[in-house]
Enzyme design. Structure first.
Site, PDB file in Angstrom:
ATOM      1  N   GLU A  99       0.930  -1.302   0.103  1.00  0.00           N
ATOM      2  CA  GLU A  99       0.200   0.090  -0.083  1.00  0.00           C
ATOM      3  C   GLU A  99       0.889   1.140  -0.101  1.00  0.00           C
ATOM      4  O   GLU A  99       1.990   1.236   0.391  1.00  0.00           O
ATOM      5  CB  GLU A  99      -0.916   0.083   1.254  1.00  0.00           C
ATOM      6  CG  GLU A  99      -1.759   1.142   1.447  1.00  0.00           C
ATOM      7  CD  GLU A  99      -2.922   1.321   0.539  1.00  0.00           C
ATOM      8  OE1 GLU A  99      -2.456   1.395  -0.857  1.00  0.00           O
ATOM      9  OE2 GLU A  99      -4.117   1.307   0.813  1.00  0.00           O
ATOM     10  N   ASP A 100       0.293   2.356  -0.422  1.00  0.00           N
ATOM     11  CA  ASP A 100       1.100   3.730  -0.488  1.00  0.00           C
ATOM     12  C   ASP A 100       1.047   4.218   0.772  1.00  0.00           C
ATOM     13  O   ASP A 100       1.973   4.659   1.284  1.00  0.00           O
ATOM     14  CB  ASP A 100       0.585   4.655  -1.656  1.00  0.00           C
ATOM     15  CG  ASP A 100      -0.622   4.983  -1.849  1.00  0.00           C
ATOM     16  OD1 ASP A 100      -1.439   4.010  -0.921  1.00  0.00           O
ATOM     17  OD2 ASP A 100      -1.295   5.641  -2.313  1.00  0.00           O
ATOM     18  N   ASP A 103      -4.091   5.990   6.052  1.00  0.00           N
ATOM     19  CA  ASP A 103      -4.695   7.058   6.601  1.00  0.00           C
ATOM     20  C   ASP A 103      -5.563   6.666   7.624  1.00  0.00           C
ATOM     21  O   ASP A 103      -5.585   6.493   8.892  1.00  0.00           O
ATOM     22  CB  ASP A 103      -5.326   7.927   5.340  1.00  0.00           C
ATOM     23  CG  ASP A 103      -5.806   9.065   5.766  1.00  0.00           C
ATOM     24  OD1 ASP A 103      -5.219   9.878   6.424  1.00  0.00           O
ATOM     25  OD2 ASP A 103      -6.882   9.943   4.999  1.00  0.00           O
ATOM     26  N   PHE A 152      -2.217  16.129   4.171  1.00  0.00           N
ATOM     27  CA  PHE A 152      -2.210  15.519   2.742  1.00  0.00           C
ATOM     28  C   PHE A 152      -0.916  15.612   2.071  1.00  0.00           C
ATOM     29  O   PHE A 152      -0.333  16.626   1.907  1.00  0.00           O
ATOM     30  CB  PHE A 152      -3.422  16.428   2.023  1.00  0.00           C
ATOM     31  CG  PHE A 152      -3.739  15.442   1.110  1.00  0.00           C
ATOM     32  CD1 PHE A 152      -4.771  14.446   1.409  1.00  0.00           C
ATOM     33  CD2 PHE A 152      -3.503  15.595  -0.304  1.00  0.00           C
ATOM     34  CE1 PHE A 152      -5.383  13.643   0.037  1.00  0.00           C
ATOM     35  CE2 PHE A 152      -4.071  14.907  -1.564  1.00  0.00           C
ATOM     36  CZ  PHE A 152      -4.780  13.701  -1.058  1.00  0.00           C
ATOM     37  N   ARG A 165       1.210  12.401  -9.381  1.00  0.00           N
ATOM     38  CA  ARG A 165       1.650  10.983  -9.053  1.00  0.00           C
ATOM     39  C   ARG A 165       3.350  10.811  -9.653  1.00  0.00           C
ATOM     40  O   ARG A 165       3.904   9.939  -9.033  1.00  0.00           O
ATOM     41  CB  ARG A 165       0.579  10.016  -9.740  1.00  0.00           C
ATOM     42  CG  ARG A 165      -0.669   9.959  -9.427  1.00  0.00           C
ATOM     43  CD  ARG A 165      -1.228   8.435  -9.924  1.00  0.00           C
ATOM     44  NE  ARG A 165      -2.848   8.701  -9.557  1.00  0.00           N
ATOM     45  CZ  ARG A 165      -3.327   8.103  -8.683  1.00  0.00           C
ATOM     46  NH1 ARG A 165      -2.747   7.749  -7.490  1.00  0.00           N
ATOM     47  NH2 ARG A 165      -4.771   8.257  -8.660  1.00  0.00           N
TER      48      ARG A 165
END
Ligand code: IMP
Length: 177
Positions: A99-100, A103, A152, A165
């Site tokens: 996973e990146d 959160d 963020f 990205r």
């Protein structure tokens, strides 16, 4: 540019490269020569996935899935959906779920439950980034690249409205229009 926001570097390219080498070494050791299915959670993980896999010395096969919970916003809608499923069964296999960012933890929680029901031999999960203050669902993470504060971020696969990205580093978004 469409996503016209102010950004500043949070984690640089060299720092990411160094951490990936460390993580890959640990993962290579953990599986001790056993084959592993490496699962990329699209879209955000594609860059981390590609770089991490190149450093892991194991017999790996690749598979991909996609999830959505943000729908173009910067806060999770809380409603996670799988929008693309794996191409192959994982029953009896070691799975490495990549996973990146974790959160709220809702995506990881949802995916681990779905994949566990398919009876793999094991599930190991890794997230490049982890925002502990944003967590709504307690998730166990086997490997974490970097813990970050509740802000963020974009770059290195992560987007804001589809943009950023392709940045080779991770940046914080300072202001949004
Ligand atoms: P969670 O379900 O809230 O843990 O969020 C997981 C997904 O939300 C990640 O895979 C990302 O796609 C997205 N996400 C969460 N935080 C950020 C961020 O700071 N920047 C970009 N995407 C994010």
């Amino acid at each position: 540019m469409e996503a016209n926001v102010k950004i500043s570097t949070l984690i640089g390219e060299d720092q990411i490269k160094k951490r990936i080498k460390e993580l890959a070494k640990e993962i290579t050791k953990k599986f001790n020569g056993e084959p592993v299915v490496a699962i990329c959670i699209l879209k955000g993980s594609f860059m981390f996935y590609a770089d991490l896999l190149r450093e892991i010395e194991l017999d790996l096969t690749c598979d991909f899935l996609a999830c959505s919970s943000y729908f173009g916003k910067t806060k999770s809608s809380g409603d996670v959906k799988m929008t693309l499923d794996l191409a192959h069964p994982i029953r009896g296999k070691h799975v490495l779920l990549i996973e990146d960012i974790v959160d709220t933890g809702l995506t990881m929680d949802y995916l681990v439950k779905i994949l566990e029901a398919r009876e793999p031999k094991s599930i190991t999960n890794i997230s490049l980034l982890f925002k502990p203050e944003a967590l709504k669902k307690k998730v166990e993470l086997d490997y974490i690249g970097f813990k970050i504060s509740n802000e963020f971020v974009v770059g290195y696969g992560l987007d804001y409205q589809g943009y950023y990205r392709n940045l080779p580093y991770i940046a914080r978004v300072e202001s949004m229009n």
